[in-house]
Motif scaffolding. Structure first.
Motif, PDB file in Angstrom:
ATOM      1  N   GLU A 321      33.505  46.063  30.592  1.00 49.21           N
ATOM      2  CA  GLU A 321      34.172  46.077  31.888  1.00 49.21           C
ATOM      3  C   GLU A 321      35.386  45.156  31.871  1.00 49.21           C
ATOM      4  N   ARG A 322      36.310  45.447  32.768  1.00 48.63           N
ATOM      5  CA  ARG A 322      37.526  44.632  32.897  1.00 48.63           C
ATOM      6  C   ARG A 322      37.356  43.659  34.051  1.00 48.63           C
ATOM      7  N   ILE A 323      37.660  42.403  33.801  1.00 53.24           N
ATOM      8  CA  ILE A 323      37.541  41.355  34.800  1.00 53.24           C
ATOM      9  C   ILE A 323      38.953  40.973  35.265  1.00 53.24           C
ATOM     10  N   TYR A 324      39.215  41.132  36.578  1.00 54.35           N
ATOM     11  CA  TYR A 324      40.519  40.811  37.158  1.00 54.35           C
ATOM     12  C   TYR A 324      40.504  39.358  37.604  1.00 54.35           C
ATOM     13  N   LEU A 325      41.288  38.516  36.927  1.00 50.15           N
ATOM     14  CA  LEU A 325      41.225  37.076  37.140  1.00 50.15           C
ATOM     15  C   LEU A 325      42.126  36.580  38.251  1.00 50.15           C
ATOM     16  N   ASP A 326      43.054  37.402  38.699  1.00 45.75           N
ATOM     17  CA  ASP A 326      43.983  36.982  39.747  1.00 45.75           C
ATOM     18  C   ASP A 326      44.072  38.081  40.798  1.00 45.75           C
ATOM     19  N   VAL A 327      43.941  37.706  42.067  1.00 53.86           N
ATOM     20  CA  VAL A 327      43.924  38.698  43.134  1.00 53.86           C
ATOM     21  C   VAL A 327      45.304  39.313  43.367  1.00 53.86           C
ATOM     22  N   VAL A 328      46.363  38.611  42.961  1.00 52.36           N
ATOM     23  CA  VAL A 328      47.731  39.108  43.159  1.00 52.36           C
ATOM     24  C   VAL A 328      48.292  39.689  41.864  1.00 52.36           C
ATOM     25  N   GLU A 329      48.229  38.901  40.800  1.00 55.09           N
ATOM     26  CA  GLU A 329      48.749  39.353  39.501  1.00 55.09           C
ATOM     27  C   GLU A 329      47.685  40.212  38.830  1.00 55.09           C
ATOM     28  N   THR A 330      47.710  41.503  39.089  1.00 54.12           N
ATOM     29  CA  THR A 330      46.631  42.393  38.640  1.00 54.12           C
ATOM     30  C   THR A 330      46.619  42.604  37.122  1.00 54.12           C
ATOM     31  N   GLY A 331      47.671  42.168  36.433  1.00 49.52           N
ATOM     32  CA  GLY A 331      47.673  42.271  34.979  1.00 49.52           C
ATOM     33  C   GLY A 331      46.920  41.143  34.300  1.00 49.52           C
ATOM     34  N   MET A 332      46.515  40.159  35.075  1.00 48.22           N
ATOM     35  CA  MET A 332      45.792  39.012  34.514  1.00 48.22           C
ATOM     36  C   MET A 332      44.317  39.381  34.392  1.00 48.22           C
ATOM     37  N   THR A 333      43.950  39.931  33.267  1.00 48.27           N
ATOM     38  CA  THR A 333      42.585  40.423  33.082  1.00 48.27           C
ATOM     39  C   THR A 333      42.033  39.976  31.728  1.00 48.27           C
ATOM     40  N   ARG A 466      31.696  37.476  35.158  1.00 51.26           N
ATOM     41  CA  ARG A 466      31.962  38.437  36.243  1.00 51.26           C
ATOM     42  C   ARG A 466      32.404  37.712  37.512  1.00 51.26           C
ATOM     43  N   ASN A 467      31.770  36.593  37.805  1.00 48.79           N
ATOM     44  CA  ASN A 467      32.082  35.858  39.033  1.00 48.79           C
ATOM     45  C   ASN A 467      33.442  35.176  38.980  1.00 48.79           C
ATOM     46  N   MET A 468      34.049  35.108  37.806  1.00 50.51           N
ATOM     47  CA  MET A 468      35.410  34.602  37.695  1.00 50.51           C
ATOM     48  C   MET A 468      36.414  35.610  38.230  1.00 50.51           C
ATOM     49  N   GLY A 469      35.992  36.857  38.370  1.00 54.49           N
ATOM     50  CA  GLY A 469      36.910  37.934  38.700  1.00 54.49           C
ATOM     51  C   GLY A 469      36.996  38.263  40.169  1.00 54.49           C
ATOM     52  N   HIS A 470      37.932  39.136  40.482  1.00 53.06           N
ATOM     53  CA  HIS A 470      38.152  39.664  41.827  1.00 53.06           C
ATOM     54  C   HIS A 470      37.974  41.180  41.782  1.00 53.06           C
ATOM     55  N   ALA A 471      37.947  41.799  42.950  1.00 53.99           N
ATOM     56  CA  ALA A 471      37.817  43.251  43.009  1.00 53.99           C
ATOM     57  C   ALA A 471      39.032  43.896  42.337  1.00 53.99           C
ATOM     58  N   PRO A 472      38.835  45.019  41.634  1.00 50.68           N
ATOM     59  CA  PRO A 472      39.968  45.739  41.050  1.00 50.68           C
ATOM     60  C   PRO A 472      40.985  46.085  42.123  1.00 50.68           C
ATOM     61  N   PRO A 473      42.269  46.230  41.751  1.00 56.76           N
ATOM     62  CA  PRO A 473      43.307  46.446  42.756  1.00 56.76           C
ATOM     63  C   PRO A 473      43.155  47.695  43.585  1.00 56.76           C
ATOM     64  N   ASP A 474      42.451  48.720  43.084  1.00 59.94           N
ATOM     65  CA  ASP A 474      42.303  49.966  43.841  1.00 59.94           C
ATOM     66  C   ASP A 474      40.983  50.023  44.594  1.00 59.94           C
ATOM     67  N   VAL A 475      40.233  48.891  44.659  1.00 64.81           N
ATOM     68  CA  VAL A 475      38.958  48.864  45.351  1.00 64.81           C
ATOM     69  C   VAL A 475      39.025  47.830  46.462  1.00 64.81           C
ATOM     70  N   GLU A 476      38.775  48.237  47.690  1.00 66.78           N
ATOM     71  CA  GLU A 476      38.731  47.321  48.806  1.00 66.78           C
ATOM     72  C   GLU A 476      37.317  46.838  49.015  1.00 66.78           C
ATOM     73  N   GLU A 477      37.161  45.531  49.170  1.00 63.45           N
ATOM     74  CA  GLU A 477      35.829  44.995  49.432  1.00 63.45           C
ATOM     75  C   GLU A 477      35.466  45.275  50.882  1.00 63.45           C
ATOM     76  N   GLY A 478      34.205  45.653  51.097  1.00 71.33           N
ATOM     77  CA  GLY A 478      33.774  45.964  52.454  1.00 71.33           C
ATOM     78  C   GLY A 478      32.369  45.509  52.684  1.00 71.33           C
TER      79      GLY A 478
END
Length: 478
Positions: A321-333, A466-478
């Motif tokens: 799986e890909r872990i997104y490390l920055d909520v704004v800079e989506t290339g930081m994975t 996993r907990n270091m990451g944020h939701a992928p850019p195309d997924v909204e948390e709800g």
């Protein structure tokens, strides 16, 4: 849909039903019990009879018990038997006897669960298919899987495991498969066996349960292949081999790409091309064995190849799986390979090969160059050579291609001590000790593997990453 009536279950087990009831499932755990389940009060670390009141409160249709538990109503729906485990085994045998479809059984030192899940994908597109849940493959898992099998099942896939000699044959005889597969034989559970030949003999005993006229599918590339072949002949089964040395399903090449394995093989004289949506030569081999089982069951191999593309590794067994490390800079994975469920030298080598082939991303993190990083935990139950088997990992070409290796556990200290200084990360006595340092040890662009025996709790490291990451850019948390 009715799975067991009180009368059917009583007839199967020789037990006494205290009332009339209908069960739609079978459960051994009140935490996952569904309304309508027959609760089986097995004795493990705690006596399942303690949980009967809770099971009935949650809507269990009845409870399979050896005596009336305290704190249950006089009219509580029960099925009383002499021994609960034997009662479950009797239910499993009865379920198998009434099922008119085809059954495959899978064992092996490595790859049992992944191969079982592949077969589930391949067969469910061809008929109503039932399979073991998770790794329910032991003395209670096999009869539980059979007892849960609907009567209209067209294909069943039963996983069978072992820790000690003499475990596999009785479970195979209970499952009565038409086809049995041995994925591989490797140095696992060596504490209970003199050598790997002893493990091969135990794995081959799965063929003792195959119905007359059935097939034995075996890995032709292992050193103990002849032991498997001899057992298949002794049991008068059709011998089907797969692998680079396979006579029936021949592996020609397995091309590991970023997130895919492209496999060229040969079925007899016919070419066979298939893709797996996860990198790994071991996955290519597991899939080839599974396709051999499909053919032996006289199911459609072409449909199976198509379904194989939808298979993904089971949690803890190479899931990527890909872990997104920055909520704004989506290339930081960073990429995480979760292979934390178990480990032996063979599966460790396979996982390290996947990590060594994984592409990294440069110039996106604090460290300009992406790295291949491994967190490796102790491999248990390897017997007197356990220290040498751990230090010997350093000789693997795939490990030598890694950038950083962190070692966890007293046995992995042997590997840590022989690693080159440039490659040596940290040594931790336990996974817990590694957690506070994870953020400082990892960066964007890295590919990270976590692998070790289950008791080493590498899953803690996986969860922390996993907990270091944020939701992928195309997924909204709800």
């Amino acid at each position: 849909m009715s799975l067991w009536t009180a009368a059917e279950a009583a007839a199967a087990t020789g037990g006494q039903a205290t009332s009339d009831w209908i069960a739609t499932g079978v459960s051994i755990d009140t935490r996952t019990l569904e309304p309508g389940d027959l609760f089986v009060a097995l004795k493990d670390q705690r006596d399942g009879h303690e949980f009967v009141p809770q099971a009935l409160e949650k809507g269990a249709a009845a409870a399979l018990v050896s005596h009336r538990p305290p704190n249950v109503a006089e009219d509580a729906p029960l099925l009383i038997v002499d021994d609960v485990l034997q009662g479950l085994e009797a239910l499993g045998r009865a379920a198998r006897a009434r099922m008119q479809g085809k059954v495959a059984a899978v064992t092996g030192s490595v790859g049992k669960t992944s191969t079982k899940e592949m077969l589930l994908e391949m067969l469910r597109v061809q008929g109503r298919t039932h399979a073991s849940v998770a790794s329910y493959n032991n003395h209670w898992g096999v009869p539980l899987t059979l007892a849960r099998m609907p009567t209209d099942t067209e294909f069943a896939v039963i996983e069978i495991g072992m820790n000690h000699p003499g475990e596999i044959a009785p479970l195979a005889q209970m499952a009565q498969p038409h086809v049995a597969l041995v994925t591989t034989v490797a140095a696992a559970h060596l504490e209970a066996f003199e050598d790997i030949s002893g493990i091969a003999v135990e794995k081959a005993s799965i063929y003792e349960g195959v119905l007359p006229g059935g097939a034995a599918v075996r890995n032709a590339d292992i050193d103990t292949a002849e032991i498997l072949k001899a057992k298949a002949e002794d049991c008068a089964l059709k011998d089907i081999s797969f692998g680079a040395d396979g006579q029936d399903f021949k592996l020609l090449s397995a091309d590991l790409r970023d997130d895919t394995t492209v496999v060229r093989a040969q079925l007899g004289a016919e070419p066979l091309l298939y893709k797996i949506a996860s990198p790994g030569r071991h996955f290519a081999m597991n899939a080839l064995g599974a396709l051999a089982v499909v053919a032996a069951l006289e199911a459609d191999v072409a449909l199976a190849v198509g379904a194989l593309g939808r298979w993904r590794p089971y949690k803890g067994r190479g899931q990527r799986e890909r872990i997104y490390l920055d909520v704004v800079e989506t290339g930081m994975t960073l990429d995480l390979i979760d292979d934390s469920y178990n480990a032996n030298p063979t599966s460790m080598a396979a996982a390290l090969e996947v990590l060594a082939a994984a592409p990294v991303t440069n110039d996106i993190g604090r460290v300009s160059r992406g790295r291949r990083i491994a967190f490796l935990g102790d491999m248990k139950e390897l017997g007197p050579d356990e220290v040498a088997l751990h230090s010997g990992l350093a000789d693997l070409p795939s490990l030598q291609r890694l950038d950083v290796v962190h070692c966890i556990g007293p046995l992995m200290r042997a590997l840590y001590d022989v690693l080159p200084e440039a490659q040596r990360g940290d040594w931790f006595a336990s996974s817990d000790e590694a957690l506070p340092l994870l953020k400082r040890r990892l960066d964007s662009g890295d590919v990270v593997l976590a692998k070790g025996s289950l008791s080493m709790k590498l899953g803690l490291i996986v969860d922390a990453i996993r907990n270091m990451g944020h939701a992928p850019p195309d997924v909204e948390e709800g």
